[in-house]
Design a protein around this motif. Structure first.
Motif, PDB file in Angstrom:
ATOM      1  N   VAL A 156      31.532  87.651  59.338  1.00  0.00           N
ATOM      2  CA  VAL A 156      30.898  88.950  59.249  1.00  0.00           C
ATOM      3  C   VAL A 156      32.155  89.669  59.473  1.00  0.00           C
ATOM      4  CG1 VAL A 156      29.495  90.580  60.033  1.00  0.00           C
ATOM      5  CG2 VAL A 156      28.704  88.399  59.573  1.00  0.00           C
ATOM      6  N   PRO A 157      33.017  89.857  60.488  1.00  0.00           N
ATOM      7  CA  PRO A 157      34.139  90.595  60.781  1.00  0.00           C
ATOM      8  C   PRO A 157      34.970  90.535  59.769  1.00  0.00           C
ATOM      9  CG  PRO A 157      33.615  89.585  62.771  1.00  0.00           C
ATOM     10  CD  PRO A 157      32.685  88.781  61.541  1.00  0.00           C
ATOM     11  N   ALA A 158      35.431  89.533  59.084  1.00  0.00           N
ATOM     12  CA  ALA A 158      36.279  89.418  57.946  1.00  0.00           C
ATOM     13  C   ALA A 158      35.751  89.956  56.672  1.00  0.00           C
ATOM     14  CB  ALA A 158      36.339  87.995  57.547  1.00  0.00           C
ATOM     15  N   ALA A 159      34.372  89.891  56.559  1.00  0.00           N
ATOM     16  CA  ALA A 159      33.774  90.484  55.242  1.00  0.00           C
ATOM     17  C   ALA A 159      33.941  91.886  55.275  1.00  0.00           C
ATOM     18  CB  ALA A 159      32.251  90.037  55.286  1.00  0.00           C
ATOM     19  N   ALA A 160      33.838  92.445  56.614  1.00  0.00           N
ATOM     20  CA  ALA A 160      33.973  94.079  56.507  1.00  0.00           C
ATOM     21  C   ALA A 160      35.255  94.587  56.359  1.00  0.00           C
ATOM     22  CB  ALA A 160      33.667  94.302  58.127  1.00  0.00           C
ATOM     23  N   VAL A 161      36.241  93.712  56.292  1.00  0.00           N
ATOM     24  CA  VAL A 161      37.699  94.010  55.969  1.00  0.00           C
ATOM     25  C   VAL A 161      37.893  93.956  54.543  1.00  0.00           C
ATOM     26  CG1 VAL A 161      40.117  93.547  56.147  1.00  0.00           C
ATOM     27  CG2 VAL A 161      38.667  93.487  58.190  1.00  0.00           C
ATOM     28  N   VAL A 162      37.319  92.746  53.901  1.00  0.00           N
ATOM     29  CA  VAL A 162      37.002  92.874  52.498  1.00  0.00           C
ATOM     30  C   VAL A 162      36.315  93.806  51.749  1.00  0.00           C
ATOM     31  CG1 VAL A 162      36.126  91.314  50.590  1.00  0.00           C
ATOM     32  CG2 VAL A 162      37.313  90.290  52.579  1.00  0.00           C
ATOM     33  N   ALA A 163      35.368  94.284  52.330  1.00  0.00           N
ATOM     34  CA  ALA A 163      34.425  95.554  51.911  1.00  0.00           C
ATOM     35  C   ALA A 163      35.401  96.689  51.779  1.00  0.00           C
ATOM     36  CB  ALA A 163      33.237  95.680  52.583  1.00  0.00           C
ATOM     37  N   GLU A 164      36.114  96.833  52.827  1.00  0.00           N
ATOM     38  CA  GLU A 164      37.016  98.225  52.950  1.00  0.00           C
ATOM     39  C   GLU A 164      37.821  98.165  51.662  1.00  0.00           C
ATOM     40  OE1 GLU A 164      39.732  98.738  56.202  1.00  0.00           O
ATOM     41  OE2 GLU A 164      38.265  97.948  57.787  1.00  0.00           O
ATOM     42  N   ALA A 165      38.472  97.078  51.235  1.00  0.00           N
ATOM     43  CA  ALA A 165      39.330  96.904  50.285  1.00  0.00           C
ATOM     44  C   ALA A 165      38.568  97.315  48.574  1.00  0.00           C
ATOM     45  CB  ALA A 165      39.879  95.526  49.862  1.00  0.00           C
ATOM     46  N   GLU A 166      37.345  96.527  48.694  1.00  0.00           N
ATOM     47  CA  GLU A 166      36.221  97.042  47.600  1.00  0.00           C
ATOM     48  C   GLU A 166      36.010  98.374  47.389  1.00  0.00           C
ATOM     49  OE1 GLU A 166      35.678  94.993  45.170  1.00  0.00           O
ATOM     50  OE2 GLU A 166      35.744  92.917  46.063  1.00  0.00           O
TER      51      GLU A 166
END
Length: 237
Positions: free
Chosen positions: A193-203
């Motif tokens: 989940v923490p990693a997905a949050a950073v990916v979502a920032e980029a999206e």
């Protein structure tokens, strides 16, 4: 590009498995605390419970999902469009965030809670702010109305399902024999989940960068900034 236009994008984690602290107001989230946290949670007490939940799931050979939020601030109103589906900024942002593997739901502002409240407790009144500009008395819409930005922070929340590769495998069917079998055991992280949050920032950032160039031009940064300054002066009246 967005920093040159005065826009920042950040994220934080509000839930991992049974441990949560949200939904949080963007203004109350300390970005430094988020970056210092290994689970990207600004609440130290909740972060400790999240770590314990991850440790328990790991010991059980299980995995955990959770909820994270992405917030974009410094936006002008009017990004996106209402006339066609492909122009609507909320649809574009939802599609971008939902395109991340394991994301199973996306909401803006108060999101699904809007389905159980009366309109007077959902919609954001238009007001004059302390500096005389036009703004909103609240931001329950998450910075988006009618497919366009309102000028308030855009707040996107997403739920991520647990990682499906378990060290304690689920049941499956052997396609050769047709018999019941155990799924393959694979090396697996317990929680992403923490990693997905950073990916979502980029999206989110990519969609917003496109929206700014559509509204203000993409020939050069100088021209884009000049057009943006003119737009801000006109819409501030």
């Amino acid at each position: 590009l967005l920093l040159e236009l005065g826009v920042t994008v950040r994220s934080w984690v509000e839930r991992i498995g049974p441990a949560g602290c949200g939904p949080l107001e963007a203004a109350a989230v300390d970005s430094a605390a988020v970056e210092a946290s290994d689970v990207r949670c600004p609440d130290p007490a909740a972060a400790g419970v999240m770590r314990a939940a991850i440790d328990t799931a790991s010991a059980d050979g299980d995995t955990l999902g959770g909820i994270f939020a992405v917030c974009a601030e410094g936006l002008v109103p009017g990004l996106g469009g209402y006339a066609e589906a492909g122009m609507r900024l909320d649809g574009r942002l939802a599609g971008a965030v939902a395109s991340i593997p394991a994301i199973k739901g996306v909401e803006f502002g108060i999101g699904f809670a809007a389905g159980v409240l009366p309109g007077s407790q959902v919609h954001d009144a238009i007001v004059r702010t302390a500096d005389g500009a036009i703004g909103r008395a609240s931001n329950r819409a998450g910075g988006l109305e009618g497919g366009m930005s309102t000028g308030e922070p855009i707040v996107v929340r997403a739920v991520m399902k647990p990682i499906p590769t378990l060290r304690r495998p689920l049941a499956t069917v052997d396609l050769v024999t047709g018999e019941t079998a155990d799924a393959a055991r694979e090396r697996s992280d317990v929680c992403a989940v923490p990693a997905a949050a950073v990916v979502a920032e980029a999206e989110v950032a990519l969609v917003l960068a496109d929206a700014y160039q559509e509204l203000f031009g993409h020939g050069s940064l100088h021209d884009l900034q000049h057009a943006l300054a003119s737009y801000r002066a006109r819409t501030a009246r």
